[in-house]
Scaffold this motif. Sequence first.
Motif, PDB file in Angstrom:
ATOM      1  N   GLU A 148      25.302  -2.329   2.191  1.00 18.55           N
ATOM      2  CA  GLU A 148      25.774  -0.966   2.433  1.00 18.55           C
ATOM      3  C   GLU A 148      24.916  -0.222   3.464  1.00 18.55           C
ATOM      4  N   PHE A 149      23.616  -0.506   3.511  1.00 18.63           N
ATOM      5  CA  PHE A 149      22.731   0.253   4.393  1.00 18.63           C
ATOM      6  C   PHE A 149      21.988  -0.642   5.371  1.00 18.63           C
ATOM      7  N   ALA A 150      21.705  -1.863   4.994  1.00 18.92           N
ATOM      8  CA  ALA A 150      20.956  -2.776   5.854  1.00 18.92           C
ATOM      9  C   ALA A 150      21.523  -4.179   5.700  1.00 18.92           C
ATOM     10  N   ASP A 151      21.278  -5.010   6.710  1.00 14.20           N
ATOM     11  CA  ASP A 151      21.710  -6.404   6.647  1.00 14.20           C
ATOM     12  C   ASP A 151      20.675  -7.277   5.950  1.00 14.20           C
ATOM     13  N   VAL A 152      19.420  -6.892   6.027  1.00 13.18           N
ATOM     14  CA  VAL A 152      18.329  -7.603   5.359  1.00 13.18           C
ATOM     15  C   VAL A 152      17.380  -6.552   4.793  1.00 13.18           C
ATOM     16  N   ALA A 153      16.910  -6.787   3.565  1.00 14.23           N
ATOM     17  CA  ALA A 153      15.951  -5.869   2.945  1.00 14.23           C
ATOM     18  C   ALA A 153      14.853  -6.689   2.278  1.00 14.23           C
ATOM     19  N   VAL A 154      13.620  -6.245   2.454  1.00 12.74           N
ATOM     20  CA  VAL A 154      12.454  -6.923   1.887  1.00 12.74           C
ATOM     21  C   VAL A 154      11.568  -5.874   1.222  1.00 12.74           C
ATOM     22  N   VAL A 155      11.073  -6.191   0.022  1.00 13.85           N
ATOM     23  CA  VAL A 155      10.128  -5.318  -0.675  1.00 13.85           C
ATOM     24  C   VAL A 155       8.856  -6.112  -0.948  1.00 13.85           C
ATOM     25  N   ALA A 192      -2.635  -8.010  11.438  1.00 14.80           N
ATOM     26  CA  ALA A 192      -2.644  -6.694  12.087  1.00 14.80           C
ATOM     27  C   ALA A 192      -3.059  -6.854  13.552  1.00 14.80           C
ATOM     28  N   PRO A 193      -2.643  -5.892  14.403  1.00 18.35           N
ATOM     29  CA  PRO A 193      -1.795  -4.738  14.078  1.00 18.35           C
ATOM     30  C   PRO A 193      -0.320  -5.068  14.287  1.00 18.35           C
ATOM     31  N   THR A 194       0.506  -4.581  13.384  1.00 19.53           N
ATOM     32  CA  THR A 194       1.955  -4.721  13.460  1.00 19.53           C
ATOM     33  C   THR A 194       2.564  -3.409  12.974  1.00 19.53           C
ATOM     34  N   PRO A 195       3.864  -3.206  13.169  1.00 18.73           N
ATOM     35  CA  PRO A 195       4.486  -1.994  12.610  1.00 18.73           C
ATOM     36  C   PRO A 195       4.292  -1.887  11.098  1.00 18.73           C
ATOM     37  N   PHE A 196       4.171  -3.035  10.410  1.00 17.08           N
ATOM     38  CA  PHE A 196       4.004  -3.021   8.957  1.00 17.08           C
ATOM     39  C   PHE A 196       2.630  -2.445   8.581  1.00 17.08           C
ATOM     40  N   THR A 197       1.583  -2.949   9.227  1.00 15.56           N
ATOM     41  CA  THR A 197       0.240  -2.443   8.903  1.00 15.56           C
ATOM     42  C   THR A 197       0.056  -1.008   9.383  1.00 15.56           C
ATOM     43  N   GLN A 198       0.703  -0.653  10.490  1.00 16.67           N
ATOM     44  CA  GLN A 198       0.593   0.726  10.974  1.00 16.67           C
ATOM     45  C   GLN A 198       1.247   1.705   9.995  1.00 16.67           C
ATOM     46  N   ALA A 199       2.392   1.302   9.423  1.00 18.11           N
ATOM     47  CA  ALA A 199       3.062   2.170   8.448  1.00 18.11           C
ATOM     48  C   ALA A 199       2.216   2.339   7.198  1.00 18.11           C
ATOM     49  N   LEU A 200       1.494   1.285   6.794  1.00 15.77           N
ATOM     50  CA  LEU A 200       0.626   1.385   5.626  1.00 15.77           C
ATOM     51  C   LEU A 200      -0.677   2.103   5.938  1.00 15.77           C
ATOM     52  N   SER A 201      -0.940   2.315   7.212  1.00 16.49           N
ATOM     53  CA  SER A 201      -2.152   3.027   7.603  1.00 16.49           C
ATOM     54  C   SER A 201      -1.945   4.532   7.609  1.00 16.49           C
ATOM     55  N   ASP A 202      -0.849   4.992   8.219  1.00 19.16           N
ATOM     56  CA  ASP A 202      -0.621   6.442   8.299  1.00 19.16           C
ATOM     57  C   ASP A 202       0.486   6.934   7.371  1.00 19.16           C
ATOM     58  N   LEU A 211      13.480  -1.060  10.353  1.00 17.79           N
ATOM     59  CA  LEU A 211      13.070   0.219   9.773  1.00 17.79           C
ATOM     60  C   LEU A 211      12.057  -0.107   8.682  1.00 17.79           C
ATOM     61  N   VAL A 212      10.807   0.226   8.916  1.00 22.61           N
ATOM     62  CA  VAL A 212       9.746  -0.082   7.969  1.00 22.61           C
ATOM     63  C   VAL A 212       9.265   1.224   7.344  1.00 22.61           C
ATOM     64  N   VAL A 213       9.242   1.255   5.988  1.00 21.69           N
ATOM     65  CA  VAL A 213       8.926   2.476   5.251  1.00 21.69           C
ATOM     66  C   VAL A 213       7.850   2.153   4.208  1.00 21.69           C
ATOM     67  N   PRO A 214       6.758   2.885   4.186  1.00 20.20           N
ATOM     68  CA  PRO A 214       5.732   2.628   3.164  1.00 20.20           C
ATOM     69  C   PRO A 214       6.174   3.127   1.790  1.00 20.20           C
ATOM     70  N   LEU A 215       5.769   2.407   0.769  1.00 21.46           N
ATOM     71  CA  LEU A 215       5.928   2.855  -0.612  1.00 21.46           C
ATOM     72  C   LEU A 215       4.612   3.518  -1.004  1.00 21.46           C
ATOM     73  N   ALA A 265      -1.488   7.242  -2.088  1.00 18.98           N
ATOM     74  CA  ALA A 265      -1.931   5.915  -2.505  1.00 18.98           C
ATOM     75  C   ALA A 265      -0.849   4.912  -2.127  1.00 18.98           C
ATOM     76  N   VAL A 266      -1.249   3.739  -1.678  1.00 13.61           N
ATOM     77  CA  VAL A 266      -0.321   2.732  -1.164  1.00 13.61           C
ATOM     78  C   VAL A 266       0.132   1.814  -2.298  1.00 13.61           C
ATOM     79  N   LEU A 267       1.444   1.755  -2.517  1.00 12.33           N
ATOM     80  CA  LEU A 267       2.013   0.856  -3.518  1.00 12.33           C
ATOM     81  C   LEU A 267       2.641  -0.383  -2.893  1.00 12.33           C
ATOM     82  N   GLY A 268       3.137  -0.251  -1.667  1.00 12.55           N
ATOM     83  CA  GLY A 268       3.784  -1.393  -1.049  1.00 12.55           C
ATOM     84  C   GLY A 268       4.542  -0.995   0.197  1.00 12.55           C
ATOM     85  N   LEU A 269       5.573  -1.779   0.504  1.00  6.26           N
ATOM     86  CA  LEU A 269       6.257  -1.645   1.776  1.00  6.26           C
ATOM     87  C   LEU A 269       7.707  -2.091   1.625  1.00  6.26           C
ATOM     88  N   VAL A 270       8.618  -1.341   2.282  1.00  3.55           N
ATOM     89  CA  VAL A 270      10.027  -1.726   2.367  1.00  3.55           C
ATOM     90  C   VAL A 270      10.354  -1.976   3.830  1.00  3.55           C
TER      91      VAL A 270
END
Length: 693
Positions: free
Chosen positions: A170-177, A226-236, A270-274, A279-284
């Motif tokens: 419905e919103f994405a073709d691939v989703a990873v948590v 690192a550095p990647t968009p994933f680690t950058q999202a978990l940084s800021d 689209l990378v979104v921090p959890l 406090a960092v719980l994870g990444l979507v």
Amino acid sequence: MAHGDPGRPVDETSAAMLQALFTTSPVGLHLLDPELRVVRLNTAMPATRGVAPDDFVGRPIRDVYHMVEGNEAEIVLRDVLETGEPLWQHIVRARTKGEPPEQRYFEITALRLEDGDHEVLGLAVTAIDVTERERGRSRAEVLDAVRRQVGRALDPAVTGSELVSALVPEFADVAVVEVVDSVIRGDEPPPAPMPPGTPLMRTAFRSGAAHPPQAFPVGEVRRLPAPTPFTQALSDLRPRVVPLRPGAPWMPVDPARTEAMHSSSSHTLLVVPLALRDAVLGLVSLYRAGESPPFDSGDRQLAVELAAHTALGIDNARRFIREHTIAATVQRQLLPRRPEAHTSLETSYLSVTGGDPGAWYDSIALSGARTALVVGNVSGRGLNAAATMGQLRTVVRSLAAFDLAPDELLARLHDTAIELAFERANLPLGDPLRREALTANCVYAVHDPLAGTCVLATAGRLAPVVVRPGHAVTVPDTPSGPCLGATEDAPFATAEFEVPPGSVLVFTSDPLVTEYLAESSAQLRAAPDYAERPLRDLCDAVAYALPDGLGAGDAAVIIARTRAFPASDFVTWRLEADRTSVATARHRTRRQLADWGVDDETSSDTQLIVSELVTNAVRYGTPPIEIRLIRDRSLTCEVRDASPAAPHLRHAHVADEGGRGLFLTAQLAQNWGIRYAAEGKTVWAEQPLPDRH
């Protein structure tokens, strides 16, 4: 002629109006012939901007709008041509030209055109661009689905699976948590920015493709390069929409993900921090591939809301895991690690996982070679249930030392539970524990090997499954008393039944488990030899017999097997109610202890204890009078008479000629007490036997 301007023809005014509509109206206007070919259209629509109108004249409508659903638009338009029924506000999806092509939504209305002779001339079609409205509606549906479906289970991995199921396709073709590995175990999440090298576990993956490529499998724990968009999202802690163009500078750093992106034809990430409270719980990580439109700012804002809801669900699960772990640890510390050794009763505990931290079991050695078996269950969950369980278990052990009958012990335990419930009800108003009722179930059973019986009382619907040597499986008819701590003030009652040597008793803290074992007792009946089979094997058989959803992991279980008490290790004598019985009792005691090989010092002390107890029974008791000696882990002397009057220990004055009997007994014995029954009382005293284990 028009009324407003008598000099201007109506046809001229209508022509001017049509000219204005076809050149400046934001609504798409189309005149189609009966073959659905364009006769005239305006150029204000996104699908036709920058294109000369004459380029579309004579071409099928499908060439103007590249429909996502194939020929669905043509089908509904032909239906209007054939039936004459107007089509109102029908939504279609189409792709506009561009790099990359953009998918848009149009609301079309179609009317059949006829001349004066009702000959079909074609269709008049309007198309309104409702892309933003439909995208908003679609996003609202996705958000509603996530709020309904995500966070129902108190498990971080399941929460991730719920999220990807709600987002794909419905919103994405691939989703990873991916979730921080320590959070999975219930630990506190690290503060942002996330420390480099922090391991994350991939907890969920979903794709709309039949055989989707993955960078690494679900369940694997990895550190993000690192550095990647994933680690950058978990940084800021900020989301990012990243076009996946070949040759991006960060791609060589993470070749596994890059390969998976290219293999799935993904064009936007689209990378979104959890995160929760910084406090960092994870990444979507969300991907769109193929002909799906790229993520835009509205999608990014929606993803932030989805991640916030998911992060809250994961943190709730983390807190539950942490509390569950603490409660299970407390439970393990409060429960006996291994069964006590009893001469006439072999016991085994079925391991408790902590799923129900209020469940407890116990076996307590009592006087006269008897053993108490206790199983209970406190209402509630978590640490509070475990703590209350520990309180009640301690009270049971304290009351058992007074040799109370099962019904009387539960009555006093009930009073204690009521006091604890009263204290809980008077906690401060803001304390959530105040709103949780305190109740408990408990069964207290006493096995007497010398009588070959078991006497028990229950609070709640707890009763054992009894398997006798002939493999007959029964549940004793036991009156159910009120739950401990309940306001109901009903009396407790006892039940007594025979348990010949070789019988197996199964006590559980869950009535459903007991009922299932009694009704589906194939595993219990199939035991080849209860007299010799290891009880641990029987525990495993019980666990295997329980179906899914009714496991023993949440129940406290005791399995006990009765043994015959050695006839050579106890003697009973009936005495006359006169003073000569004292000397007779001493003489028989001395001779029996000599046969047992008891040392002279212990024998001398025992003879003195026998003299004092028999003297009290002759003076103050009621016939018949019996004396019993039991050689077990300790040496026990019991004197029984029919009087319910209890002797009491007193310190006699110097001039008193008597009154020192129980005082001397208490000094010589390791332990002593009084046990009451319907036919009288038993005064007993125990002495250690150094050579007995």
